[in-house]
Design an enzyme around this catalytic site. Structure first.
Site, mmCIF file in Angstrom:
data_model
loop_
_atom_site.group_PDB
_atom_site.id
_atom_site.type_symbol
_atom_site.label_atom_id
_atom_site.label_comp_id
_atom_site.label_asym_id
_atom_site.label_seq_id
_atom_site.Cartn_x
_atom_site.Cartn_y
_atom_site.Cartn_z
ATOM 1 N N ARG A 12 39.816 48.262 34.693
ATOM 2 C CA ARG A 12 38.521 47.582 34.571
ATOM 3 C C ARG A 12 38.472 46.388 35.526
ATOM 4 O O ARG A 12 39.476 46.003 36.128
ATOM 5 C CB ARG A 12 38.296 47.092 33.139
ATOM 6 C CG ARG A 12 39.351 46.122 32.644
ATOM 7 C CD ARG A 12 39.078 45.663 31.229
ATOM 8 N NE ARG A 12 40.056 44.656 30.790
ATOM 9 C CZ ARG A 12 39.954 43.961 29.670
ATOM 10 N NH1 ARG A 12 38.926 44.167 28.867
ATOM 11 N NH2 ARG A 12 40.870 43.070 29.355
ATOM 12 N N GLY A 13 37.296 45.792 35.652
ATOM 13 C CA GLY A 13 37.126 44.570 36.415
ATOM 14 C C GLY A 13 37.598 44.662 37.850
ATOM 15 O O GLY A 13 37.370 45.652 38.559
ATOM 16 N N ILE A 14 38.267 43.615 38.308
ATOM 17 C CA ILE A 14 38.743 43.563 39.693
ATOM 18 C C ILE A 14 39.716 44.695 39.975
ATOM 19 O O ILE A 14 39.657 45.331 41.032
ATOM 20 C CB ILE A 14 39.395 42.189 39.976
ATOM 21 C CG1 ILE A 14 38.321 41.092 40.015
ATOM 22 C CG2 ILE A 14 40.178 42.220 41.290
ATOM 23 C CD1 ILE A 14 38.866 39.688 40.124
ATOM 24 N N VAL A 50 53.223 45.323 31.432
ATOM 25 C CA VAL A 50 54.158 44.793 32.429
ATOM 26 C C VAL A 50 55.178 43.830 31.833
ATOM 27 O O VAL A 50 56.121 43.419 32.527
ATOM 28 C CB VAL A 50 53.417 44.114 33.596
ATOM 29 C CG1 VAL A 50 52.573 45.128 34.365
ATOM 30 C CG2 VAL A 50 52.575 42.936 33.122
ATOM 31 N N TYR A 141 47.722 29.356 32.550
ATOM 32 C CA TYR A 141 47.175 30.320 33.512
ATOM 33 C C TYR A 141 47.350 29.833 34.949
ATOM 34 O O TYR A 141 47.806 30.582 35.828
ATOM 35 C CB TYR A 141 45.700 30.550 33.201
ATOM 36 C CG TYR A 141 45.023 31.572 34.072
ATOM 37 C CD1 TYR A 141 45.265 32.932 33.898
ATOM 38 C CD2 TYR A 141 44.128 31.190 35.069
ATOM 39 C CE1 TYR A 141 44.627 33.880 34.689
ATOM 40 C CE2 TYR A 141 43.489 32.120 35.865
ATOM 41 C CZ TYR A 141 43.743 33.466 35.675
ATOM 42 O OH TYR A 141 43.115 34.397 36.464
ATOM 43 N N LYS A 145 49.592 31.625 37.942
ATOM 44 C CA LYS A 145 48.982 32.084 39.188
ATOM 45 C C LYS A 145 49.500 31.316 40.397
ATOM 46 O O LYS A 145 49.661 31.878 41.483
ATOM 47 C CB LYS A 145 47.458 31.962 39.083
ATOM 48 C CG LYS A 145 46.826 32.906 38.063
ATOM 49 C CD LYS A 145 47.055 34.356 38.421
ATOM 50 C CE LYS A 145 46.291 35.313 37.533
ATOM 51 N NZ LYS A 145 46.480 36.736 37.919
ATOM 52 N N ILE A 174 34.462 35.524 39.237
ATOM 53 C CA ILE A 174 33.989 36.904 39.357
ATOM 54 C C ILE A 174 33.668 37.392 37.943
ATOM 55 O O ILE A 174 34.590 37.584 37.140
ATOM 56 C CB ILE A 174 35.063 37.825 39.979
ATOM 57 C CG1 ILE A 174 35.694 37.194 41.216
ATOM 58 C CG2 ILE A 174 34.475 39.199 40.268
ATOM 59 C CD1 ILE A 174 34.804 37.058 42.405
#
Length: 235
Positions: A12-14, A50, A141, A145, A174
């Site tokens: 889904r999404g990106i 993951v 987060y 990242k 986004i």
């Protein structure tokens, strides 16, 4: 026949937009997902969390059986768990870092095996503008990242002589399922800070990823590429 591409979190999404971009270019695409499969039947979907090493190994094995050794890896799987630092418990922090950063390490380490043997490879890590700009409630987060920058640059130095590149894409705001719950007030505040005057589209991120995985981008490695309408300028 195209290349063998693996996109984590590609349902889904990106991630889905990235998977579709490679598929439309004739590549053989495997996507990993934790729950729901992607809506596209021509994308090989493999269940994989993951944070579980055995599932990562199984996902790569399945991709290799179906499409051959993975030549392009897009590490996109990630989560958010926004909490202000004063209220953030250690599990809030460790869960996000385990998925976003340690999960990226796991899939990258597994992917380079076949890339080194094949003498060619492309690794693209999907980070966020939060990595360079910061955001309230996103200590966990943003840290996860931001860590991708060091990871990609270390890989670029280790693997560059083997025709393997490693780059980072930093999407801005986004609209996808992951941020669907944000209030209109917050969206308006973010929009006011974007020089382009609009939110981005997953397809715009996907186009950047596809370029970084192309032969034309062979001399780009260790780079941070923002796709954010200018939101992160100056950072």
């Amino acid at each position: 026949m195209g290349r063998s591409v693996l996109v984590t979190g590609g349902n889904r999404g990106i991630g889905l937009a990235v998977a579709r971009a490679f598929r439309d270019r004739g590549d053989r695409v495997t996507v990993t997902c934790r729950r729901s499969a992607p809506p596209d039947d021509d994308l090989l979907a493999v269940e994989c969390d993951v944070t579980v090493p055995d599932q990562v190994e199984a996902a790569f094995t399945r991709a290799e059986e179906a499409h051959g050794p993975v030549e392009v890896l897009v590490s996109n799987a990630g989560i958010i768990d926004d909490v202000l630092l004063l209220r953030m418990r250690e599990e809030h922090f460790s869960r996000v870092v385990e998925t976003n950063l340690t999960g990226t390490y796991r899939v990258a380490r597994r992917a380079v095996r076949s890339m080194v043997r094949g003498g060619w490879g492309r690794i693209v890590l999907i980070s966020s503008v939060a990595a360079v700009r910061g955001a309230p409630g996103q200590v966990n987060y943003a840290a996860s990242k931001a860590g991708m920058t060091g990871m990609a640059r270390a890989m670029a130095r280790e693997l560059g002589s083997r025709a393997i590149t490693a780059n980072v894409v930093l999407p801005g705001f986004i609209p996808t399922d992951i941020n669907a719950g944000l209030s209109e007030e917050f969206r308006a505040q973010v929009l006011a800070q974007i020089p382009a005057g609009r939110f981005g589209d997953p397809a715009e991120v996907a186009a950047t990823v596809a370029f970084l995985a192309s032969d034309e981008a062979a001399y780009i490695t260790g780079a941070l590429i923002p796709v954010d309408g200018g939101l992160g300028m100056g950072h």
